[in-house]
Design a protein around this motif. Structure first.
Motif, PDB file in Angstrom:
ATOM      1  N   MET A 148       0.858  -1.211   0.072  1.00  0.00           N
ATOM      2  CA  MET A 148       0.063  -0.039   0.027  1.00  0.00           C
ATOM      3  C   MET A 148       0.836   1.382   0.039  1.00  0.00           C
ATOM      4  SD  MET A 148      -3.293  -1.027  -0.214  1.00  0.00           S
ATOM      5  CE  MET A 148      -4.034   0.728   0.608  1.00  0.00           C
ATOM      6  N   GLY A 161      -7.077   0.550  -2.711  1.00  0.00           N
ATOM      7  CA  GLY A 161      -6.737  -0.892  -2.616  1.00  0.00           C
ATOM      8  C   GLY A 161      -7.964  -1.536  -2.946  1.00  0.00           C
ATOM      9  N   SER A 249      -1.210  -6.412  -1.861  1.00  0.00           N
ATOM     10  CA  SER A 249      -1.909  -5.179  -1.512  1.00  0.00           C
ATOM     11  C   SER A 249      -3.547  -5.630  -1.324  1.00  0.00           C
ATOM     12  CB  SER A 249      -1.831  -4.235  -2.433  1.00  0.00           C
ATOM     13  OG  SER A 249      -2.539  -4.750  -3.812  1.00  0.00           O
TER      14      SER A 249
END
Length: 370
Positions: A148, A161, A249
Protein backbone atom coordinates in the motif's frame (compact mmCIF):
# COMPACT_ATOMS: atom_id res chain seq x y z
CA UNK A 1 -37.19 0.17 -39.23
CA UNK A 2 -37.58 -1.25 -35.72
CA UNK A 3 -34.84 -3.81 -36.34
CA UNK A 4 -32.50 -1.06 -37.52
CA UNK A 5 -33.15 0.97 -34.36
CA UNK A 6 -32.52 -2.04 -32.10
CA UNK A 7 -29.36 -2.92 -33.99
CA UNK A 8 -28.13 0.68 -33.70
CA UNK A 9 -28.61 0.59 -29.93
CA UNK A 10 -26.86 -2.77 -29.71
CA UNK A 11 -23.92 -1.48 -31.76
CA UNK A 12 -23.66 1.66 -29.63
CA UNK A 13 -23.48 -0.47 -26.46
CA UNK A 14 -20.86 -2.66 -28.13
CA UNK A 15 -18.71 0.40 -28.90
CA UNK A 16 -19.05 1.71 -25.33
CA UNK A 17 -18.06 -1.64 -23.85
CA UNK A 18 -15.16 -2.11 -26.23
CA UNK A 19 -13.86 1.37 -25.38
CA UNK A 20 -14.01 0.63 -21.66
CA UNK A 21 -12.24 -2.72 -21.99
CA UNK A 22 -9.55 -1.32 -24.30
CA UNK A 23 -8.87 2.04 -22.66
CA UNK A 24 -10.16 1.90 -19.06
CA UNK A 25 -10.26 -1.61 -17.60
CA UNK A 26 -7.04 -2.59 -19.35
CA UNK A 27 -5.22 -0.15 -17.05
CA UNK A 28 -5.53 -2.50 -14.07
CA UNK A 29 -5.34 -5.64 -16.17
CA UNK A 30 -2.02 -4.79 -17.79
CA UNK A 31 -0.54 -2.55 -15.07
CA UNK A 32 3.12 -3.33 -14.51
CA UNK A 33 4.35 -3.94 -10.99
CA UNK A 34 6.33 -1.00 -9.63
CA UNK A 35 9.93 -1.70 -8.67
CA UNK A 36 9.97 -1.12 -4.91
CA UNK A 37 13.67 -1.79 -4.42
CA UNK A 38 14.55 1.73 -3.23
CA UNK A 39 11.20 2.71 -1.71
CA UNK A 40 11.37 4.33 1.72
CA UNK A 41 8.60 3.32 4.08
CA UNK A 42 7.39 6.14 6.39
CA UNK A 43 5.72 5.40 9.74
CA UNK A 44 2.09 4.37 9.38
CA UNK A 45 -1.02 4.37 11.57
CA UNK A 46 -3.48 1.56 10.83
CA UNK A 47 -7.03 2.38 11.99
CA UNK A 48 -9.62 -0.34 12.65
CA UNK A 49 -13.15 0.26 13.97
CA UNK A 50 -14.83 -2.61 15.80
CA UNK A 51 -18.31 -2.98 17.29
CA UNK A 52 -18.91 -6.35 18.97
CA UNK A 53 -16.28 -8.00 16.76
CA UNK A 54 -14.46 -10.16 19.31
CA UNK A 55 -14.37 -13.24 17.09
CA UNK A 56 -13.12 -11.33 14.05
CA UNK A 57 -10.54 -9.40 16.08
CA UNK A 58 -9.20 -12.64 17.53
CA UNK A 59 -8.91 -14.17 14.06
CA UNK A 60 -7.79 -11.23 11.92
CA UNK A 61 -5.98 -8.66 14.06
CA UNK A 62 -2.77 -10.74 14.40
CA UNK A 63 -2.40 -10.56 10.59
CA UNK A 64 -2.38 -6.76 10.86
CA UNK A 65 -0.08 -6.75 13.89
CA UNK A 66 2.50 -9.03 12.27
CA UNK A 67 3.21 -7.01 9.15
CA UNK A 68 6.74 -6.89 7.78
CA UNK A 69 7.03 -3.12 8.09
CA UNK A 70 9.66 -0.91 9.77
CA UNK A 71 7.48 1.30 11.99
CA UNK A 72 3.73 1.35 12.45
CA UNK A 73 0.98 1.46 15.03
CA UNK A 74 -2.42 -0.21 15.01
CA UNK A 75 -5.31 1.74 16.53
CA UNK A 76 -8.45 -0.28 17.26
CA UNK A 77 -11.43 1.90 18.15
CA UNK A 78 -13.78 -0.17 20.30
CA UNK A 79 -17.14 1.29 19.37
CA UNK A 80 -19.49 0.59 22.31
CA UNK A 81 -18.85 -3.17 22.25
CA UNK A 82 -20.63 -5.28 24.88
CA UNK A 83 -18.83 -8.53 24.05
CA UNK A 84 -15.30 -9.56 25.04
CA UNK A 85 -13.55 -7.25 22.56
CA UNK A 86 -11.84 -5.05 25.17
CA UNK A 87 -10.40 -7.88 27.32
CA UNK A 88 -9.07 -9.43 24.10
CA UNK A 89 -7.47 -6.14 23.06
CA UNK A 90 -5.94 -5.76 26.52
CA UNK A 91 -4.36 -9.20 26.19
CA UNK A 92 -3.08 -8.50 22.68
CA UNK A 93 -1.48 -5.25 23.83
CA UNK A 94 0.79 -7.25 26.14
CA UNK A 95 2.14 -9.17 23.14
CA UNK A 96 2.07 -6.37 20.54
CA UNK A 97 3.39 -3.01 21.82
CA UNK A 98 2.36 -1.28 18.57
CA UNK A 99 -1.32 -1.91 19.38
CA UNK A 100 -3.44 0.84 20.93
CA UNK A 101 -7.12 0.59 21.76
CA UNK A 102 -9.59 3.44 22.23
CA UNK A 103 -13.02 3.04 23.79
CA UNK A 104 -16.23 4.85 22.80
CA UNK A 105 -19.05 4.59 25.34
CA UNK A 106 -22.69 4.20 24.38
CA UNK A 107 -24.81 7.36 24.51
CA UNK A 108 -28.48 6.69 25.22
CA UNK A 109 -29.60 9.75 23.26
CA UNK A 110 -27.07 10.29 20.48
CA UNK A 111 -26.72 7.39 18.05
CA UNK A 112 -23.63 7.69 15.91
CA UNK A 113 -22.43 6.10 12.68
CA UNK A 114 -19.03 4.64 11.85
CA UNK A 115 -17.74 8.14 11.12
CA UNK A 116 -17.38 8.95 14.83
CA UNK A 117 -15.04 6.06 15.78
CA UNK A 118 -13.11 6.62 12.57
CA UNK A 119 -12.64 10.29 13.40
CA UNK A 120 -11.50 9.41 16.92
CA UNK A 121 -8.99 6.93 15.51
CA UNK A 122 -7.69 9.36 12.90
CA UNK A 123 -7.26 12.27 15.29
CA UNK A 124 -5.38 10.08 17.78
CA UNK A 125 -3.04 8.69 15.11
CA UNK A 126 0.63 9.53 15.68
CA UNK A 127 1.62 9.40 12.02
CA UNK A 128 0.77 11.27 8.82
CA UNK A 129 0.07 8.18 6.74
CA UNK A 130 -3.16 6.35 7.59
CA UNK A 131 -4.22 2.90 6.40
CA UNK A 132 -7.73 1.59 7.01
CA UNK A 133 -9.25 -1.85 7.20
CA UNK A 134 -12.15 -3.51 9.04
CA UNK A 135 -12.27 -5.94 11.95
CA UNK A 136 -13.66 -8.67 9.70
CA UNK A 137 -10.75 -8.23 7.25
CA UNK A 138 -7.23 -9.56 7.20
CA UNK A 139 -4.30 -8.68 4.95
CA UNK A 140 -3.60 -11.31 2.31
CA UNK A 141 0.15 -10.91 2.92
CA UNK A 142 2.65 -9.80 5.56
CA UNK A 143 3.75 -7.27 2.93
CA UNK A 144 0.34 -5.59 2.77
CA UNK A 145 1.50 -2.32 4.33
CA UNK A 146 4.57 -2.22 2.10
CA UNK A 147 2.41 -2.78 -0.98
CA UNK A 148 0.00 0.00 0.00
CA UNK A 149 2.71 2.47 0.97
CA UNK A 150 4.83 1.80 -2.12
CA UNK A 151 2.03 3.37 -4.20
CA UNK A 152 2.61 6.75 -2.53
CA UNK A 153 4.90 9.34 -4.08
CA UNK A 154 5.47 13.04 -3.36
CA UNK A 155 2.15 14.03 -4.99
CA UNK A 156 -0.02 11.20 -3.69
CA UNK A 157 -2.50 11.73 -0.87
CA UNK A 158 -4.85 8.77 -1.43
CA UNK A 159 -4.14 5.14 -2.31
CA UNK A 160 -7.00 2.82 -3.25
CA UNK A 161 -6.68 -0.90 -2.56
CA UNK A 162 -8.80 -3.92 -3.40
CA UNK A 163 -10.89 -5.59 -0.70
CA UNK A 164 -11.68 -9.16 -1.72
CA UNK A 165 -13.94 -11.74 -0.10
CA UNK A 166 -12.81 -15.22 0.93
CA UNK A 167 -13.60 -18.12 -1.37
CA UNK A 168 -16.43 -20.38 -0.20
CA UNK A 169 -18.64 -22.97 -1.82
CA UNK A 170 -21.95 -22.05 -3.38
CA UNK A 171 -23.55 -19.67 -5.85
CA UNK A 172 -23.95 -16.84 -3.32
CA UNK A 173 -20.18 -16.69 -2.85
CA UNK A 174 -19.60 -16.51 -6.61
CA UNK A 175 -22.16 -13.70 -6.91
CA UNK A 176 -20.64 -11.71 -4.05
CA UNK A 177 -17.10 -12.07 -5.33
CA UNK A 178 -18.03 -11.31 -8.95
CA UNK A 179 -19.89 -8.19 -7.86
CA UNK A 180 -16.90 -7.15 -5.73
CA UNK A 181 -14.48 -7.79 -8.58
CA UNK A 182 -16.52 -5.76 -11.08
CA UNK A 183 -16.81 -2.82 -8.69
CA UNK A 184 -13.12 -3.07 -7.80
CA UNK A 185 -12.06 -3.20 -11.44
CA UNK A 186 -14.23 -0.18 -12.15
CA UNK A 187 -13.07 2.15 -9.37
CA UNK A 188 -9.40 1.12 -9.66
CA UNK A 189 -9.43 1.50 -13.45
CA UNK A 190 -11.19 4.86 -13.42
CA UNK A 191 -8.71 6.09 -10.80
CA UNK A 192 -5.86 5.09 -13.10
CA UNK A 193 -7.62 6.90 -15.94
CA UNK A 194 -7.74 10.11 -13.91
CA UNK A 195 -11.28 9.84 -12.54
CA UNK A 196 -11.12 8.47 -8.98
CA UNK A 197 -14.57 8.31 -7.43
CA UNK A 198 -14.60 5.82 -4.53
CA UNK A 199 -12.64 3.51 -2.30
CA UNK A 200 -13.55 0.81 0.21
CA UNK A 201 -12.93 1.03 3.94
CA UNK A 202 -11.65 -2.54 3.89
CA UNK A 203 -8.49 -1.38 2.13
CA UNK A 204 -7.78 2.33 1.85
CA UNK A 205 -4.97 4.75 2.69
CA UNK A 206 -4.69 8.51 2.82
CA UNK A 207 -2.82 11.27 4.61
CA UNK A 208 -4.02 12.66 7.94
CA UNK A 209 -3.40 16.20 6.68
CA UNK A 210 -5.81 15.58 3.79
CA UNK A 211 -8.51 14.43 6.21
CA UNK A 212 -8.08 17.57 8.30
CA UNK A 213 -7.95 19.81 5.21
CA UNK A 214 -11.23 18.32 3.98
CA UNK A 215 -12.79 18.88 7.44
CA UNK A 216 -13.10 15.14 7.90
CA UNK A 217 -16.55 13.71 7.34
CA UNK A 218 -18.34 16.99 8.18
CA UNK A 219 -19.65 17.63 4.63
CA UNK A 220 -21.65 14.39 4.75
CA UNK A 221 -21.93 13.63 8.47
CA UNK A 222 -25.74 13.55 8.12
CA UNK A 223 -25.49 10.50 5.85
CA UNK A 224 -25.39 7.12 7.60
CA UNK A 225 -22.72 5.63 5.32
CA UNK A 226 -20.06 7.17 3.10
CA UNK A 227 -17.04 7.17 5.41
CA UNK A 228 -15.01 5.65 2.58
CA UNK A 229 -16.57 6.27 -0.84
CA UNK A 230 -17.96 9.75 -0.19
CA UNK A 231 -14.70 10.92 1.35
CA UNK A 232 -12.76 9.68 -1.67
CA UNK A 233 -15.37 11.11 -4.06
CA UNK A 234 -14.88 14.53 -2.46
CA UNK A 235 -11.14 14.55 -1.79
CA UNK A 236 -9.66 12.55 -4.68
CA UNK A 237 -8.33 14.15 -7.84
CA UNK A 238 -6.53 12.82 -10.89
CA UNK A 239 -3.29 14.17 -9.42
CA UNK A 240 -3.43 13.03 -5.77
CA UNK A 241 -4.77 9.48 -6.13
CA UNK A 242 -3.06 6.22 -7.06
CA UNK A 243 -3.96 2.57 -6.78
CA UNK A 244 -2.29 -0.50 -5.28
CA UNK A 245 -3.04 -3.74 -7.11
CA UNK A 246 -1.49 -7.16 -6.78
CA UNK A 247 -1.68 -10.10 -4.37
CA UNK A 248 0.26 -8.37 -1.57
CA UNK A 249 -1.94 -5.27 -1.52
CA UNK A 250 -5.25 -7.15 -1.13
CA UNK A 251 -7.33 -7.69 2.00
CA UNK A 252 -9.73 -10.59 2.57
CA UNK A 253 -13.11 -10.39 4.29
CA UNK A 254 -15.66 -12.98 5.29
CA UNK A 255 -18.58 -12.92 2.83
CA UNK A 256 -22.24 -13.16 3.73
CA UNK A 257 -23.67 -16.64 3.46
CA UNK A 258 -27.21 -15.89 2.34
CA UNK A 259 -28.82 -13.66 -0.28
CA UNK A 260 -30.87 -11.90 2.44
CA UNK A 261 -27.75 -10.91 4.42
CA UNK A 262 -25.97 -9.81 1.26
CA UNK A 263 -28.92 -7.68 0.09
CA UNK A 264 -28.87 -5.91 3.45
CA UNK A 265 -25.12 -5.27 3.18
CA UNK A 266 -25.42 -4.17 -0.44
CA UNK A 267 -28.23 -1.75 0.37
CA UNK A 268 -25.93 0.03 2.82
CA UNK A 269 -23.11 0.14 0.27
CA UNK A 270 -25.19 1.63 -2.56
CA UNK A 271 -27.16 4.08 -0.41
CA UNK A 272 -24.48 6.76 -0.87
CA UNK A 273 -24.14 6.56 -4.66
CA UNK A 274 -26.65 9.35 -5.30
CA UNK A 275 -24.34 11.77 -3.48
CA UNK A 276 -21.47 11.26 -5.96
CA UNK A 277 -20.32 14.05 -8.25
CA UNK A 278 -22.38 14.48 -11.42
CA UNK A 279 -19.47 13.38 -13.64
CA UNK A 280 -19.19 10.17 -11.65
CA UNK A 281 -22.92 9.49 -11.81
CA UNK A 282 -22.90 10.09 -15.55
CA UNK A 283 -20.10 7.58 -16.23
CA UNK A 284 -21.49 4.94 -13.87
CA UNK A 285 -25.00 5.43 -15.24
CA UNK A 286 -23.78 5.11 -18.81
CA UNK A 287 -21.90 1.87 -18.12
CA UNK A 288 -24.79 0.32 -16.17
CA UNK A 289 -27.48 1.37 -18.65
CA UNK A 290 -25.40 0.13 -21.60
CA UNK A 291 -25.01 -3.27 -19.93
CA UNK A 292 -28.76 -3.72 -19.61
CA UNK A 293 -29.39 -2.37 -23.10
CA UNK A 294 -26.74 -4.65 -24.60
CA UNK A 295 -28.43 -7.80 -23.32
CA UNK A 296 -31.97 -6.59 -23.96
CA UNK A 297 -31.18 -5.85 -27.61
CA UNK A 298 -28.93 -8.87 -28.15
CA UNK A 299 -31.62 -11.51 -27.63
CA UNK A 300 -34.27 -10.17 -30.06
CA UNK A 301 -31.62 -9.47 -32.74
CA UNK A 302 -30.80 -13.18 -32.83
CA UNK A 303 -34.22 -13.72 -34.43
CA UNK A 304 -33.70 -11.20 -37.21
CA UNK A 305 -31.78 -11.13 -40.46
CA UNK A 306 -28.89 -9.46 -38.64
CA UNK A 307 -28.29 -12.39 -36.34
CA UNK A 308 -24.88 -13.15 -37.86
CA UNK A 309 -23.45 -9.63 -37.37
CA UNK A 310 -25.02 -9.51 -33.90
CA UNK A 311 -23.40 -12.79 -32.92
CA UNK A 312 -20.04 -11.66 -34.32
CA UNK A 313 -20.09 -8.44 -32.29
CA UNK A 314 -21.19 -10.33 -29.21
CA UNK A 315 -18.27 -12.74 -29.64
CA UNK A 316 -15.75 -9.91 -30.01
CA UNK A 317 -17.11 -8.26 -26.87
CA UNK A 318 -17.02 -11.56 -24.96
CA UNK A 319 -13.43 -12.35 -26.01
CA UNK A 320 -12.26 -8.85 -25.06
CA UNK A 321 -14.04 -9.13 -21.72
CA UNK A 322 -12.48 -12.51 -20.96
CA UNK A 323 -9.01 -11.27 -21.95
CA UNK A 324 -9.19 -8.24 -19.65
CA UNK A 325 -10.91 -10.15 -16.85
CA UNK A 326 -8.29 -12.90 -17.02
CA UNK A 327 -5.42 -10.46 -16.51
CA UNK A 328 -7.23 -8.37 -13.89
CA UNK A 329 -8.45 -11.40 -11.94
CA UNK A 330 -4.90 -12.70 -11.68
CA UNK A 331 -3.84 -9.34 -10.22
CA UNK A 332 -6.71 -9.32 -7.72
CA UNK A 333 -6.76 -13.01 -6.81
CA UNK A 334 -10.10 -13.88 -8.43
CA UNK A 335 -9.00 -16.18 -11.27
CA UNK A 336 -11.50 -18.92 -10.44
CA UNK A 337 -14.36 -16.59 -11.42
CA UNK A 338 -13.31 -16.27 -15.07
CA UNK A 339 -15.09 -19.29 -16.52
CA UNK A 340 -18.43 -18.36 -14.95
CA UNK A 341 -18.16 -14.58 -15.32
CA UNK A 342 -20.59 -14.12 -18.28
CA UNK A 343 -23.32 -16.14 -16.56
CA UNK A 344 -22.76 -14.44 -13.18
CA UNK A 345 -22.85 -11.03 -14.87
CA UNK A 346 -26.29 -11.85 -16.25
CA UNK A 347 -27.56 -13.11 -12.87
CA UNK A 348 -26.37 -9.95 -11.15
CA UNK A 349 -27.91 -7.64 -13.75
CA UNK A 350 -31.31 -9.27 -13.96
CA UNK A 351 -31.64 -10.91 -10.56
CA UNK A 352 -29.70 -9.37 -7.73
CA UNK A 353 -29.35 -5.67 -8.60
CA UNK A 354 -33.08 -5.15 -9.24
CA UNK A 355 -33.89 -6.74 -5.86
CA UNK A 356 -31.48 -4.34 -4.10
CA UNK A 357 -33.06 -1.37 -5.87
CA UNK A 358 -36.58 -2.46 -4.88
CA UNK A 359 -35.47 -3.06 -1.25
CA UNK A 360 -33.98 0.44 -1.05
CA UNK A 361 -37.25 1.93 -2.24
CA UNK A 362 -39.41 -0.06 0.18
CA UNK A 363 -37.36 -0.15 3.37
CA UNK A 364 -35.50 2.29 5.62
CA UNK A 365 -31.77 2.95 5.39
CA UNK A 366 -29.56 0.27 6.93
CA UNK A 367 -27.18 1.19 9.76
CA UNK A 368 -23.53 0.12 9.68
CA UNK A 369 -23.82 -1.81 12.96
CA UNK A 370 -26.61 -2.55 15.38
Amino acid sequence: MLVNSIFLLFTLCFVIHLAFYLFIYSGVAFKRKKDSGNVSYPPVSVVVCAKNEEAFLRENLPFVLEQDYPQYEVIVVNDCSIDGSQPLLNDLQKKYPQLRSLIIREDKIYKHSKKLPLTVGIRSAQYEYLVFTDADCRPASTNWLKAMMSAFDENTEIVLGYGAYSKKKGLVNYLIRMDTFQIGLQYLSLAMAGMPYMGVGRNLAYKKSLFLKQKGFAPFCHIQSGDDDLFVNKAATRFNTRIASGPDSTTLSEPKESIKEWVRQKRRHVSTARYYKFSTLFVLGMTTFSQYLFWLTFVPLLFTSRWDITLALFTVRLLMQLLVFNKAMKKLGESDLLLYSPMIEWLLLFGFYPSVAVSNMLFKQVKWKT
